[in-house]
Design a protein around this motif. Structure first.
Motif, PDB file in Angstrom:
ATOM      1  N   ILE A 162       1.872   1.836  -3.561  1.00 18.81           N
ATOM      2  CA  ILE A 162       0.731   2.346  -4.336  1.00 18.81           C
ATOM      3  C   ILE A 162       0.537   3.838  -4.066  1.00 18.81           C
ATOM      4  O   ILE A 162       0.358   4.641  -4.994  1.00 18.81           O
ATOM      5  CB  ILE A 162      -0.547   1.551  -3.986  1.00 18.81           C
ATOM      6  CG1 ILE A 162      -0.439   0.117  -4.497  1.00 18.81           C
ATOM      7  CG2 ILE A 162      -1.788   2.239  -4.572  1.00 18.81           C
ATOM      8  CD1 ILE A 162      -1.558  -0.791  -4.013  1.00 18.81           C
ATOM      9  N   SER A 163       0.589   4.210  -2.789  1.00 17.65           N
ATOM     10  CA  SER A 163       0.444   5.622  -2.431  1.00 17.65           C
ATOM     11  C   SER A 163       1.581   6.454  -3.018  1.00 17.65           C
ATOM     12  O   SER A 163       1.366   7.585  -3.480  1.00 17.65           O
ATOM     13  CB  SER A 163       0.420   5.785  -0.910  1.00 17.65           C
ATOM     14  OG  SER A 163      -0.789   5.353  -0.366  1.00 17.65           O
ATOM     15  N   TRP A 209       0.819  -1.214   0.000  1.00 16.19           N
ATOM     16  CA  TRP A 209       0.000   0.000   0.000  1.00 16.19           C
ATOM     17  C   TRP A 209       0.851   1.260   0.000  1.00 16.19           C
ATOM     18  O   TRP A 209       0.474   2.276  -0.606  1.00 16.19           O
ATOM     19  CB  TRP A 209      -0.934  -0.009   1.213  1.00 16.19           C
ATOM     20  CG  TRP A 209      -2.019  -1.017   1.102  1.00 16.19           C
ATOM     21  CD1 TRP A 209      -2.157  -2.175   1.817  1.00 16.19           C
ATOM     22  CD2 TRP A 209      -3.124  -0.987   0.199  1.00 16.19           C
ATOM     23  NE1 TRP A 209      -3.277  -2.861   1.420  1.00 16.19           N
ATOM     24  CE2 TRP A 209      -3.894  -2.162   0.426  1.00 16.19           C
ATOM     25  CE3 TRP A 209      -3.552  -0.093  -0.779  1.00 16.19           C
ATOM     26  CZ2 TRP A 209      -5.043  -2.450  -0.289  1.00 16.19           C
ATOM     27  CZ3 TRP A 209      -4.711  -0.377  -1.486  1.00 16.19           C
ATOM     28  CH2 TRP A 209      -5.440  -1.533  -1.239  1.00 16.19           C
ATOM     29  N   PRO A 228      -8.591  10.802   0.296  1.00 18.30           N
ATOM     30  CA  PRO A 228      -7.143  11.049   0.332  1.00 18.30           C
ATOM     31  C   PRO A 228      -6.724  12.080  -0.706  1.00 18.30           C
ATOM     32  O   PRO A 228      -7.256  12.124  -1.818  1.00 18.30           O
ATOM     33  CB  PRO A 228      -6.543   9.676   0.017  1.00 18.30           C
ATOM     34  CG  PRO A 228      -7.595   8.963  -0.761  1.00 18.30           C
ATOM     35  CD  PRO A 228      -8.913   9.468  -0.257  1.00 18.30           C
ATOM     36  N   SER A 244      -3.915   5.203   0.719  1.00 15.87           N
ATOM     37  CA  SER A 244      -4.426   4.288  -0.307  1.00 15.87           C
ATOM     38  C   SER A 244      -5.456   3.323   0.258  1.00 15.87           C
ATOM     39  O   SER A 244      -5.924   2.433  -0.454  1.00 15.87           O
ATOM     40  CB  SER A 244      -3.267   3.500  -0.940  1.00 15.87           C
ATOM     41  OG  SER A 244      -2.605   4.284  -1.900  1.00 15.87           O
ATOM     42  N   ARG A 245      -5.778   3.473   1.547  1.00 18.23           N
ATOM     43  CA  ARG A 245      -6.814   2.640   2.164  1.00 18.23           C
ATOM     44  C   ARG A 245      -7.830   3.557   2.853  1.00 18.23           C
ATOM     45  O   ARG A 245      -7.928   3.599   4.080  1.00 18.23           O
ATOM     46  CB  ARG A 245      -6.178   1.690   3.178  1.00 18.23           C
ATOM     47  CG  ARG A 245      -5.143   0.766   2.566  1.00 18.23           C
ATOM     48  CD  ARG A 245      -4.679  -0.276   3.568  1.00 18.23           C
ATOM     49  NE  ARG A 245      -3.929   0.316   4.667  1.00 18.23           N
ATOM     50  CZ  ARG A 245      -3.528  -0.362   5.741  1.00 18.23           C
ATOM     51  NH1 ARG A 245      -3.837  -1.635   5.868  1.00 18.23           N
ATOM     52  NH2 ARG A 245      -2.829   0.233   6.679  1.00 18.23           N
ATOM     53  N   PHE A 287      -3.110  13.576  -2.409  1.00 18.85           N
ATOM     54  CA  PHE A 287      -1.680  13.299  -2.493  1.00 18.85           C
ATOM     55  C   PHE A 287      -0.870  14.562  -2.729  1.00 18.85           C
ATOM     56  O   PHE A 287       0.268  14.502  -3.197  1.00 18.85           O
ATOM     57  CB  PHE A 287      -1.409  12.240  -3.561  1.00 18.85           C
ATOM     58  CG  PHE A 287      -1.924  10.894  -3.161  1.00 18.85           C
ATOM     59  CD1 PHE A 287      -1.176  10.059  -2.361  1.00 18.85           C
ATOM     60  CD2 PHE A 287      -3.195  10.486  -3.538  1.00 18.85           C
ATOM     61  CE1 PHE A 287      -1.659   8.823  -1.959  1.00 18.85           C
ATOM     62  CE2 PHE A 287      -3.693   9.261  -3.150  1.00 18.85           C
ATOM     63  CZ  PHE A 287      -2.922   8.426  -2.354  1.00 18.85           C
ATOM     64  N   THR A 310       0.781   5.383   3.855  1.00 19.47           N
ATOM     65  CA  THR A 310       0.253   4.029   3.673  1.00 19.47           C
ATOM     66  C   THR A 310      -1.266   4.025   3.721  1.00 19.47           C
ATOM     67  O   THR A 310      -1.928   3.402   2.872  1.00 19.47           O
ATOM     68  CB  THR A 310       0.807   3.089   4.763  1.00 19.47           C
ATOM     69  OG1 THR A 310       2.238   3.069   4.697  1.00 19.47           O
ATOM     70  CG2 THR A 310       0.294   1.676   4.579  1.00 19.47           C
ATOM     71  N   LYS A 330       0.954   7.185  -6.625  1.00 21.23           N
ATOM     72  CA  LYS A 330      -0.102   8.198  -6.763  1.00 21.23           C
ATOM     73  C   LYS A 330       0.430   9.586  -6.415  1.00 21.23           C
ATOM     74  O   LYS A 330       0.097  10.580  -7.078  1.00 21.23           O
ATOM     75  CB  LYS A 330      -1.278   7.853  -5.850  1.00 21.23           C
ATOM     76  CG  LYS A 330      -2.055   6.622  -6.283  1.00 21.23           C
ATOM     77  CD  LYS A 330      -3.195   6.329  -5.311  1.00 21.23           C
ATOM     78  CE  LYS A 330      -4.002   5.111  -5.749  1.00 21.23           C
ATOM     79  NZ  LYS A 330      -5.089   4.793  -4.799  1.00 21.23           N
ATOM     80  N   TYR A 331       1.246   9.656  -5.380  1.00 15.92           N
ATOM     81  CA  TYR A 331       1.841  10.928  -4.968  1.00 15.92           C
ATOM     82  C   TYR A 331       2.722  11.501  -6.078  1.00 15.92           C
ATOM     83  O   TYR A 331       2.608  12.682  -6.430  1.00 15.92           O
ATOM     84  CB  TYR A 331       2.641  10.711  -3.688  1.00 15.92           C
ATOM     85  CG  TYR A 331       3.631  11.797  -3.356  1.00 15.92           C
ATOM     86  CD1 TYR A 331       3.210  13.047  -2.916  1.00 15.92           C
ATOM     87  CD2 TYR A 331       5.003  11.576  -3.488  1.00 15.92           C
ATOM     88  CE1 TYR A 331       4.114  14.049  -2.613  1.00 15.92           C
ATOM     89  CE2 TYR A 331       5.919  12.574  -3.187  1.00 15.92           C
ATOM     90  CZ  TYR A 331       5.476  13.803  -2.754  1.00 15.92           C
ATOM     91  OH  TYR A 331       6.390  14.786  -2.462  1.00 15.92           O
TER      92      TYR A 331
END
Length: 489
Positions: free
Chosen positions: A51-52, A48, A301, A250-251, A303, A247, A55-56
């Motif tokens: 993944i974040s 995760w 969220p 992304s959740r 980013f 972390t 995206k960031y």
């Protein structure tokens, strides 16, 4: 219910100690099994985190003002209200925050800025507020100066100050006849420095959400304002908080608002403003929305980033003491546990919220607080206890003799994730000041080897402190501790 979190933790520790004395082999089995579980969980979280991170990095390249222009809604109809609660902060800290607002790319004639002081510091605050007013009032749509005087039942702190500002904001907004749905509120700590595109990104997220008043908006928080001046231990503690938040971004189903964040003014009015009776108002506000709207509420969220101060203000040992107090204050978020029980399952329960949702949110809160305390202590300290206490006959077994090596390999595997953290951390750092040498970058990377130490001293122990205080109640309960802030020159 205030007894439960502390009771579970102390029961766990007492049982581990008792079993280590009476059945050390059982304890070793448990510790190895727990360590394997935790290693699997670390690698799951690393997925995760990556993944974040992607995206960031992707969102860094976007021009959010251009993205806003592509939307069918006219973003110029929306206003931003920014609240800055303050208590004894020097003028230079407040001035820096206002200067950063001016440096953002969103139109300033759409910004309502509120600066709130405390009655306990009224004379000093009003002197500072006058200087801020003289310099910045003409640059924003409105500048609101408030002084919070405590009311019966309030807890003196940020939540009560923000509550006061929001009541005053409501009066101004009502007079201007601006619909609450068109006001986006950012509740900032006084040292919060938003990235240049923060408000453009926030507006885009708001306008593209199917029901923007049913959401809070959580950015990534960096502690970069004074990161180069801080010592390595404080840098690791602060940056670990950034990676924890990165972390969870992304959740979003696990996400609660933390520190500086944003939301609709309509929601704030609907829930009766920020809670003025607690310490952890930053995460409580989205739980208030969750209960108010029957579970139809989420945290979105973002980013983009906000930059804040570490606790370091120049003194090495005072920095350690302040870091401990800050982590204990954050861990005091355990005060949500009895509130959530009461509003999810107790006498004030909103049973319109789907049971599955109530159980999920409650479990995340309870398990998170429990793991915060227990995992580092079980893995790094109590996990060694049965190895020291075993009888000679147990020590003669092949399993026992291999147990230390098994634990060491598991720990080495788990610490491998620190390499990923160190590399990402290097990319999050601000530009190095001229007075620092190139080898300071090496120190920034090498400092992550002390992470296990910081997990215990500035993670488990202050969280154990907070949950024990909630269990004991009365005079042991925490009030709001204000982190000292200054600009290190």
């Amino acid at each position: 219910m205030e007894l439960v979190p502390g009771f579970l933790i102390w029961t766990t520790f007492i049982l581990i100690i008792l079993v280590s004395f009476t059945k050390p082999l059982w304890a070793i089995y448990f510790i190895i099994t727990f360590s394997v579980y935790w290693i699997i969980r670390i690698f799951y979280m690393m997925v995760w985190l990556l993944i974040s991170w992607l995206k960031y990095r992707k969102d860094l390249k976007k021009n959010w003002l251009e993205e806003l222009e592509k939307l069918p809604d006219d973003h110029t109809e929306y206003y931003h209200a920014i609240t800055y609660p303050t208590y004894k902060e020097p003028y230079e800290v407040i001035e820096r925050s206002f200067e950063r607002l001016l440096a953002t790319d969103y139109p300033k004639d759409k910004m309502i800025v509120a600066l709130g002081g405390e009655g306990r510091d009224e004379e000093n605050f009003l002197q500072i507020a006058k200087k801020i007013q003289d310099r910045f009032e003409s640059k924003f749509f409105r500048l609101l100066i408030t002084v919070h005087h405590g009311k019966p039942g309030e807890l003196m702190g940020k939540g009560a100050n923000v509550h006061c500002m929001e009541e005053n904001l409501k009066g101004i907004i009502d007079n201007l006849q601006i619909p609450y749905e068109k006001i986006i509120v950012s509740c900032f700590d006084i040292e919060t420095l938003p990235r240049e595109d923060y408000f453009s990104c926030l507006t885009y997220k708001f306008l593209t959400h199917p029901d923007p008043t049913r959401a809070s908006y959580q950015p990534l928080i960096l502690y970069n304002n004074n990161i180069w001046q801080s010592n390595p231990i404080i840098r690791v503690v602060a940056s670990a908080t950034t990676f924890w938040l990165l972390t969870d971004l992304s959740r979003p189903d696990r996400l609660l608002t933390f520190s500086s964040h944003s939301m609709s003014f309509k929601m704030i009015v609907d829930v009766g403003f920020h809670d003025s009776t607690i310490v952890s108002e930053d995460s409580r506000i989205c739980l208030q929305g969750f209960v108010k709207y029957n579970g139809d509420y989420e945290v979105v969220p973002m980013f983009t980033t906000l930059s804040m101060d570490t606790v370091y203000t120049g003194s090495f040992w005072k920095g350690f003491a302040d870091q401990y107090k800050q982590m204990r204050r954050w861990a005091w978020g355990v005060e949500h546990f009895p509130w959530m029980w009461d509003n999810f399952f107790g006498k004030n329960a909103n049973r319109k919220i789907p049971l599955k949702k109530r159980l999920y949110y409650f479990w995340n809160q309870a398990e998170g607080m429990y793991s915060w305390v227990t995992a580092p202590l079980l893995i790094f300290i109590l996990g060694r206890l049965p190895l020291w206490l075993a009888s000679d006959s147990v020590k003669a077994s092949a399993f026992f003799q291999n147990a230390p090596y098994t634990l060491e390999r598991l720990m080495a595997l788990g610490m491998g994730g620190l390499v990923l953290n160190a590399v990402m951390y290097a990319f999050l750092l601000p530009v190095k000041p001229r007075e620092y040498h190139w080898y300071n970058y090496l120190i920034m990377l090498a400092q992550w080897v002390i992470f296990p130490f910081t997990m215990i001293i500035f993670g488990s122990i202050p969280a154990l402190d907070a949950q024990t205080r909630l269990m004991l109640g009365g005079k042991w309960k925490l009030g709001f501790w204000v982190t000292e802030k200054k600009i290190n020159k």
